[in-house]
Design a protein around this motif. Structure first.
Motif, short mmCIF file in Angstrom:
data_model
loop_
_atom_site.label_atom_id
_atom_site.label_comp_id
_atom_site.label_asym_id
_atom_site.label_seq_id
_atom_site.Cartn_x
_atom_site.Cartn_y
_atom_site.Cartn_z
N LYS A 107 0.84 -1.20 0.00
CA LYS A 107 0.00 0.00 0.00
C LYS A 107 0.87 1.25 0.00
CE LYS A 107 -4.17 -2.02 1.98
NZ LYS A 107 -4.89 -2.31 0.75
N LYS A 149 -3.79 1.16 7.84
CA LYS A 149 -3.65 0.12 6.83
C LYS A 149 -2.29 -0.56 6.91
CE LYS A 149 -6.68 2.15 3.38
NZ LYS A 149 -6.89 2.47 1.97
N VAL A 159 -7.01 -3.56 6.92
CA VAL A 159 -7.48 -2.18 7.01
C VAL A 159 -8.41 -2.04 8.22
CG1 VAL A 159 -8.84 -0.37 5.88
CG2 VAL A 159 -7.32 -1.82 4.53
N ILE A 161 -10.73 0.68 10.53
CA ILE A 161 -11.32 2.02 10.62
C ILE A 161 -11.87 2.17 12.02
CG2 ILE A 161 -13.10 3.55 9.68
CD1 ILE A 161 -12.61 2.11 7.00
N GLU A 191 -4.30 7.00 7.14
CA GLU A 191 -4.86 7.65 5.96
C GLU A 191 -6.07 8.50 6.30
OE1 GLU A 191 -4.81 5.29 2.19
OE2 GLU A 191 -6.97 5.52 2.36
N GLU A 192 -6.25 9.55 5.54
CA GLU A 192 -7.43 10.40 5.65
C GLU A 192 -8.68 9.56 5.40
OE1 GLU A 192 -9.29 14.07 2.96
OE2 GLU A 192 -7.40 13.13 2.42
N PHE A 193 -9.72 9.74 6.21
CA PHE A 193 -10.97 9.01 6.01
C PHE A 193 -11.74 9.66 4.87
CE2 PHE A 193 -15.51 8.38 6.82
CZ PHE A 193 -15.54 7.00 6.89
N LEU A 194 -12.14 8.85 3.90
CA LEU A 194 -12.91 9.36 2.76
C LEU A 194 -14.37 9.00 2.97
CD1 LEU A 194 -10.49 8.17 -0.06
CD2 LEU A 194 -10.78 10.52 0.74
N GLU A 198 -18.69 3.67 -2.22
CA GLU A 198 -17.63 2.95 -2.92
C GLU A 198 -18.09 2.41 -4.26
OE1 GLU A 198 -16.08 0.85 0.90
OE2 GLU A 198 -14.88 0.14 -0.81
N LYS A 220 -19.30 -5.12 1.44
CA LYS A 220 -18.13 -5.70 2.10
C LYS A 220 -18.40 -6.29 3.49
CE LYS A 220 -14.20 -4.38 -0.25
NZ LYS A 220 -14.26 -3.11 -0.98
N MET A 279 -13.74 5.73 -4.07
CA MET A 279 -14.80 6.33 -3.27
C MET A 279 -15.34 7.52 -4.06
SD MET A 279 -15.99 5.61 -0.22
CE MET A 279 -14.94 5.19 1.15
N ILE A 288 -9.14 4.37 -3.39
CA ILE A 288 -8.90 3.77 -2.08
C ILE A 288 -7.75 2.78 -2.21
CG2 ILE A 288 -9.82 2.35 -0.22
CD1 ILE A 288 -12.55 3.25 -0.94
N GLU A 289 -7.80 2.00 -3.28
CA GLU A 289 -6.75 0.99 -3.46
C GLU A 289 -6.75 0.50 -4.90
OE1 GLU A 289 -7.57 -2.71 -1.51
OE2 GLU A 289 -9.58 -2.81 -2.35
P1 AMP Z 1 -9.03 -2.08 1.34
O1 AMP Z 1 -8.52 -3.35 1.93
O2 AMP Z 1 -7.99 -1.06 1.03
O3 AMP Z 1 -10.03 -2.35 0.25
O4 AMP Z 1 -9.95 -1.42 2.45
C1 AMP Z 1 -11.03 -2.11 2.98
C2 AMP Z 1 -12.19 -1.19 3.09
O5 AMP Z 1 -11.92 -0.16 4.02
C3 AMP Z 1 -12.53 -0.45 1.81
O6 AMP Z 1 -13.30 -1.20 0.96
C4 AMP Z 1 -13.29 0.74 2.36
O7 AMP Z 1 -14.60 0.38 2.69
C5 AMP Z 1 -12.56 1.03 3.62
N1 AMP Z 1 -11.55 2.09 3.43
C6 AMP Z 1 -10.27 1.93 3.06
N2 AMP Z 1 -9.64 3.12 3.01
C7 AMP Z 1 -10.54 4.05 3.37
C8 AMP Z 1 -10.49 5.48 3.52
N3 AMP Z 1 -9.38 6.17 3.32
N4 AMP Z 1 -11.62 6.10 3.91
C9 AMP Z 1 -12.75 5.41 4.14
N5 AMP Z 1 -12.87 4.07 4.03
C10 AMP Z 1 -11.77 3.40 3.65
#
Ligand code: AMP
Ligand code: GLY
Length: 424
Positions: A107, A149, A159, A161, A191-194, A198, A220, A279, A288-289
């Motif tokens: 990441k 993360k 990840v 939150i 990381e900043e919360f978005l 999605e 999810k 997002m 996000i990824e």
């Molecule tokens: P990832 O494994 O990176 O897909 O993250 C898992 C889930 O966490 C994502 O599908 C989002 O729902 C949530 N997520 C990841 N990064 C953020 C972010 N910066 N802000 C808000 N939600 C996030």
């Protein structure tokens, strides 16, 4: 062509289902496959992360093309291995190089890539064991919620939150100092919360040209109304109403084109799927990824909406001729509902006999964690089946998914009953 598909999930069943329809396809092997793929091709029990084992199988069965489903073999470098082996000169493989797979495998790498290429994403900083105290100070300077993360692959669990500041600091400690995710959390991004909705966007690229595939929305969390822990995904819908032409144009201009330019600037060999998790924040897309593979369960709605011969698209991609391809999408709604084992994503029971696996009109049952035990299909994983339905409206598609989901029975079946409700 003789094809080898690596993987064992619903994604790989959907891929092999689609590839098997191509007139260019003579035979499919799936390693290790599941109780559904063995009706399409031959399942083969090899370790897909043991590349010498994969090589022997390729030579033995005269495989022409390898399609890689999951991320691990890509991150471990299977594409470089096959492309650099003199015995495997003639073999085509679909997937990014080891360096390209870092877009998912680290990441920190992917965030750095986004920053360098001006791709919209949340602000973030990376911390290690040595800079733990700075990480704590950084958390203290932010407001909730806090997004932590793990840098490396952590089986979708990396990840977190968190709403509470002290808990976020405690988690940072357990990730960096106590190595909660082993080496994967040697580095942690904060990381900043978005705040938004999605969307999963899929591209096939040869590193120069690209085609966009239909988009999808994934669900999810394990519980209804998006409650409880994250899973691999409990359902999916395609198309997605808020992903209108204006929004998708922004995604293409601000994210996809810049990503391909970045891949070229970094001289990354990339011939494969690229999955952008993003997002929608008040109409603007933020990454996000990246994932360097298809999504699961998104594949079970995206692939059925592709009208092209997917094998032809893949071959053109490997030959660097994607510019000759135009993707045609089925003008229908497709939904999938995941049937999981009770207890997933934590511990669950395997080995239950599954009954009533009958498809109805305009539906497909994709297998994930199943196995064929002497003619009986048994549960063999957390996510067991994906009930895919087609329809003229979302409601119509969902009614087929849910008819199958209700009909199928085994002792420990669980599924969410609210997939797609937010889009109706
Ligand atoms: P990832 O494994 O990176 O897909 O993250 C898992 C889930 O966490 C994502 O599908 C989002 O729902 C949530 N997520 C990841 N990064 C953020 C972010 N910066 N802000 C808000 N939600 C996030
Ligand atoms: N469904 C999300 C993923 O495959 O990562």
């Amino acid at each position: 062509m003789i094809i080898l598909i690596l993987g064992s999930g619903g994604r790989e069943h959907a891929l092999s289902w689609k590839i098997s329809k191509s007139s260019l396809c003579n035979k499919i092997y799936i390693a290790p496959g599941n109780g559904g793929t063995d009706k399409i091709g031959t399942n083969i029990d090899i370790d897909i992360n043991n590349f010498h084992e994969v090589k022997s199988f390729i030579l033995d069965k005269k495989i022409d093309l390898v399609i890689v489903g999951p991320e691990d073999p890509l991150v471990n470098g299977i594409v470089d291995f096959i492309n650099n082996d003199k015995d495997l000169n003639e073999i085509k493989i679909f997937g990014p190089s080891k360096k390209g797979a870092q877009l998912e495998g680290s990441k920190n790498f992917s965030k750095d890539f986004m920053f360098r290429n001006n791709i919209p994403c949340g602000a973030s900083k990376t911390f290690s064991q040595e800079t733990f105290d700075n990480g704590v100070d950084f958390i203290k300077s932010l407001s909730a919620p806090y997004v932590l993360k793990a840098d490396g692959l952590a089986a979708g669990k990396g990840v977190l939150i968190i709403d509470n500041k002290d808990e976020a600091i405690k988690e940072l400690h357990s990730m960096l100092i106590d190595k909660k995710f082993g080496d994967a959390s040697k580095n942690v991004l904060i990381e900043e919360f978005l705040d938004g909705i999605e969307l999963s966007v899929f591209v096939i690229t040869d590193g120069k040209n690209y085609v966009m595939l239909p988009e999808a929305k994934d669900y999810k969390r394990i519980g209804e109304k998006d409650s409880g822990p994250n899973t691999g995904g409990m359902g999916a819908i395609s198309p997605v109403s808020f992903a209108n032409e204006t929004f998708l144009k922004k995604v293409e201009e601000k994210i996809i084109k810049k990503t391909i330019e970045g891949i070229q600037a970094d001289e990354i060999e990339y011939k494969g799927f690229l999955f952008i998790g993003l997002m929608n924040v008040r109409g603007e897309p933020y990454v996000i990824e990246y994932n360097v593979r298809m999504g699961d369960p998104e594949t079970q709605v995206v692939i059925p909406r592709i009208e092209n011969d997917l094998l032809e698209v893949i071959i053109k991609c490997i030959d660097g001729e994607l510019n000759k391809i135009k993707i045609k999408s089925l003008n229908k709604f497709v939904s999938t509902v995941i049937l999981a084992s009770n207890g997933y994503p934590n511990s669950y029971k395997k080995g239950d006999k599954i009954n009533n696996l009958e498809e109805i009109d305009e539906s497909i049952i994709f297998h994930a964690g199943t196995k064929n035990n002497k003619g009986n299909i048994e549960s063999n994983g957390g996510r067991v089946l994906a009930a895919t339905g087609f329809g003229g409206t979302i409601e119509d598609a969902l009614s087929k998914s849910y008819t199958i989901a209700n009909n199928i029975s085994w002792k420990n079946k669980y599924f969410r009953r609210d997939i797609g409700k937010d889009l109706i």
